[in-house]
Design an enzyme around this catalytic site. Structure first.
Site, PDB file in Angstrom:
ATOM      1  N   SER A  63       0.789  -1.238   0.000  1.00  0.00           N
ATOM      2  CA  SER A  63       0.000   0.000   0.000  1.00  0.00           C
ATOM      3  C   SER A  63       0.819   1.285   0.000  1.00  0.00           C
ATOM      4  O   SER A  63       0.238   2.364  -0.126  1.00  0.00           O
ATOM      5  CB  SER A  63      -0.943   0.026   1.204  1.00  0.00           C
ATOM      6  OG  SER A  63      -1.982  -0.866   0.979  1.00  0.00           O
ATOM      7  N   LYS A  66       0.208   3.442  -2.881  1.00  0.00           N
ATOM      8  CA  LYS A  66      -0.989   4.294  -2.981  1.00  0.00           C
ATOM      9  C   LYS A  66      -0.621   5.774  -2.979  1.00  0.00           C
ATOM     10  O   LYS A  66      -1.390   6.609  -3.450  1.00  0.00           O
ATOM     11  CB  LYS A  66      -1.969   3.962  -1.840  1.00  0.00           C
ATOM     12  CG  LYS A  66      -2.582   2.573  -2.026  1.00  0.00           C
ATOM     13  CD  LYS A  66      -3.402   2.072  -0.851  1.00  0.00           C
ATOM     14  CE  LYS A  66      -3.914   0.667  -1.170  1.00  0.00           C
ATOM     15  NZ  LYS A  66      -4.494  -0.036  -0.037  1.00  0.00           N
ATOM     16  N   TYR A 188      -4.138  -2.577  -9.978  1.00  0.00           N
ATOM     17  CA  TYR A 188      -4.007  -2.406  -8.525  1.00  0.00           C
ATOM     18  C   TYR A 188      -3.110  -3.502  -7.916  1.00  0.00           C
ATOM     19  O   TYR A 188      -2.212  -3.214  -7.116  1.00  0.00           O
ATOM     20  CB  TYR A 188      -5.400  -2.409  -7.881  1.00  0.00           C
ATOM     21  CG  TYR A 188      -5.373  -2.377  -6.370  1.00  0.00           C
ATOM     22  CD1 TYR A 188      -5.103  -1.194  -5.683  1.00  0.00           C
ATOM     23  CD2 TYR A 188      -5.588  -3.532  -5.619  1.00  0.00           C
ATOM     24  CE1 TYR A 188      -5.048  -1.170  -4.295  1.00  0.00           C
ATOM     25  CE2 TYR A 188      -5.536  -3.514  -4.231  1.00  0.00           C
ATOM     26  CZ  TYR A 188      -5.268  -2.335  -3.572  1.00  0.00           C
ATOM     27  OH  TYR A 188      -5.205  -2.318  -2.203  1.00  0.00           O
ATOM     28  N   TYR A 240      -4.347   3.810   8.368  1.00  0.00           N
ATOM     29  CA  TYR A 240      -5.689   3.270   8.582  1.00  0.00           C
ATOM     30  C   TYR A 240      -6.183   3.635   9.970  1.00  0.00           C
ATOM     31  O   TYR A 240      -6.094   4.790  10.373  1.00  0.00           O
ATOM     32  CB  TYR A 240      -5.704   1.740   8.347  1.00  0.00           C
ATOM     33  CG  TYR A 240      -4.880   1.367   7.144  1.00  0.00           C
ATOM     34  CD1 TYR A 240      -5.289   1.767   5.867  1.00  0.00           C
ATOM     35  CD2 TYR A 240      -3.681   0.670   7.261  1.00  0.00           C
ATOM     36  CE1 TYR A 240      -4.529   1.470   4.756  1.00  0.00           C
ATOM     37  CE2 TYR A 240      -2.916   0.360   6.142  1.00  0.00           C
ATOM     38  CZ  TYR A 240      -3.344   0.762   4.906  1.00  0.00           C
ATOM     39  OH  TYR A 240      -2.592   0.473   3.814  1.00  0.00           O
ATOM     40  N   VAL A 258       1.319  -3.658   3.896  1.00  0.00           N
ATOM     41  CA  VAL A 258       1.340  -4.945   4.609  1.00  0.00           C
ATOM     42  C   VAL A 258       2.587  -5.788   4.310  1.00  0.00           C
ATOM     43  O   VAL A 258       2.758  -6.856   4.875  1.00  0.00           O
ATOM     44  CB  VAL A 258       0.063  -5.800   4.383  1.00  0.00           C
ATOM     45  CG1 VAL A 258      -1.153  -5.157   5.011  1.00  0.00           C
ATOM     46  CG2 VAL A 258      -0.161  -6.093   2.914  1.00  0.00           C
TER      47      VAL A 258
END
Ligand code: GLN
Length: 304
Positions: A63, A66, A188, A240, A258
């Site tokens: 991630s 992103k 993705y 998050y 992760v």
């Protein structure tokens, strides 16, 4: 400031304390990674690299990518982007679907999976070879060809894609998804399966510490005002449902993945990437967070 001595001290202290977590296993291919690996790379605004431990070993950035895709899409769509994705912390796990229904298909922010899927969808609408262009962009930010995509990690995630597929269809039901779900998921999963070392990852974040200008690409990547906004989003949403705690303990804008990597920036000073694959229950790297906490404690400054 002797950054090399500083990160070596941090590294040693973290290794002595040896806080443990669990390597991500919901993407089976990631479960094979040796959880003892640990590296730190810090890049200052002159381009000097300071590293310790496994800082040259490529790992799955997941991630953290992103931030790269958000940067590309924000640059193209400017403030129009915010009609498709909000800029509020979610307080929920990264792959949560719950808020999407009562927020009518507008994800809370671009860093939870729902928001990142909207970003990758927008990217697919504007770029004809989306993954190719994501790789080119990250290579440019790092100053050389360093991006590798691990096909096994990608396949492993594709084999367990129920949740991300559900999120994408849910977005489509709310007309917040323009392209074919499979096409966007393919891009993705490819971006998540990118592997880079701490050094290259820290370099690729350098422009965010430098008002939008990359010394490795030798050009302005985004305006100073866009860089500030991307940093604000990292500070409030980069971890998050642990974003508040990261701001509290570390106080730097950052983004986790992760794979156990975290990239963070101290505006006008440096960018840094830390990696250790063992995660806490929120999906963030235990040792990487600890290292960054010690770093800002020793520096006696953060954003605050
Ligand atoms: N590829 C992962 C997923 O979509 C990325 C999650 C993460 O790094 N937090 O579930």
């Amino acid at each position: 400031m002797d950054y090399q001595a500083l990160i070596e001290e941090v590294y040693k202290e973290v290794q002595n304390e040896n806080p443990r977590g669990k390597v991500a296993d919901y993407i089976p291919e990631l479960a094979h990674v040796d959880g003892n690996q640990f590296g730190i790379a810090l890049v200052d605004l002159e381009g000097n690299v300071f590293g310790v431990g496994d800082y040259q070993t490529p790992f799955s950035i997941q991630s953290v990518s992103k931030v790269h895709t958000l940067t590309m899409v924000f640059h193209v769509f400017k403030s129009k982007l915010w009609s498709r994705v909000n800029v509020e912390p979610s307080g929920n796990p990264f792959n949560s679907i719950a808020q999407l229904e009562y927020e009518k298909g507008i994800p809370r922010n671009p860093f939870i999976n729902a928001g990142a899927l909207v970003i990758t969808d927008a990217l697919c609408s504007k770029f004809d070879r989306p993954f190719h262009q994501i790789s080119d962009f990250i290579n440019e930010l790092s100053g050389h060809q360093c991006v590798l995509m691990n096909p096994e990690v990608k396949q492993s995630e594709q084999n367990h894609a129920e949740r991300n597929t559900a999120l994408a269809y849910f977005l489509k039901a709310y007309k917040n998804f323009e392209n074919k779900v499979e096409d966007v998921l393919d891009v993705y999963f490819s971006q998540c399966a990118i592997e880079m070392s701490c050094t290259d990852l820290a370099k690729s974040f350098s422009f965010l510490a430098n008002d939008g200008y990359s010394i490795f690409a030798n050009r302005e990547i985004v305006s100073e005002s866009h860089a500030r906004r991307i940093n604000a989003l990292m500070l409030t949403c980069g971890f998050y449902d642990e974003s508040g705690e990261f701001a509290f303990r570390v106080g730097l804008p950052g983004k986790s993945g992760v794979g156990g990597g975290i990239a963070a920036v101290m505006p006008h000073k440096f960018s840094i990437a830390v990696w250790c694959p063992e995660l806490n229950e929120k999906g963030n790297s235990v040792k990487s967070i600890k290292a960054l906490e010690l770093l800002t404690d020793k520096l006696k400054f953060s954003l605050f």
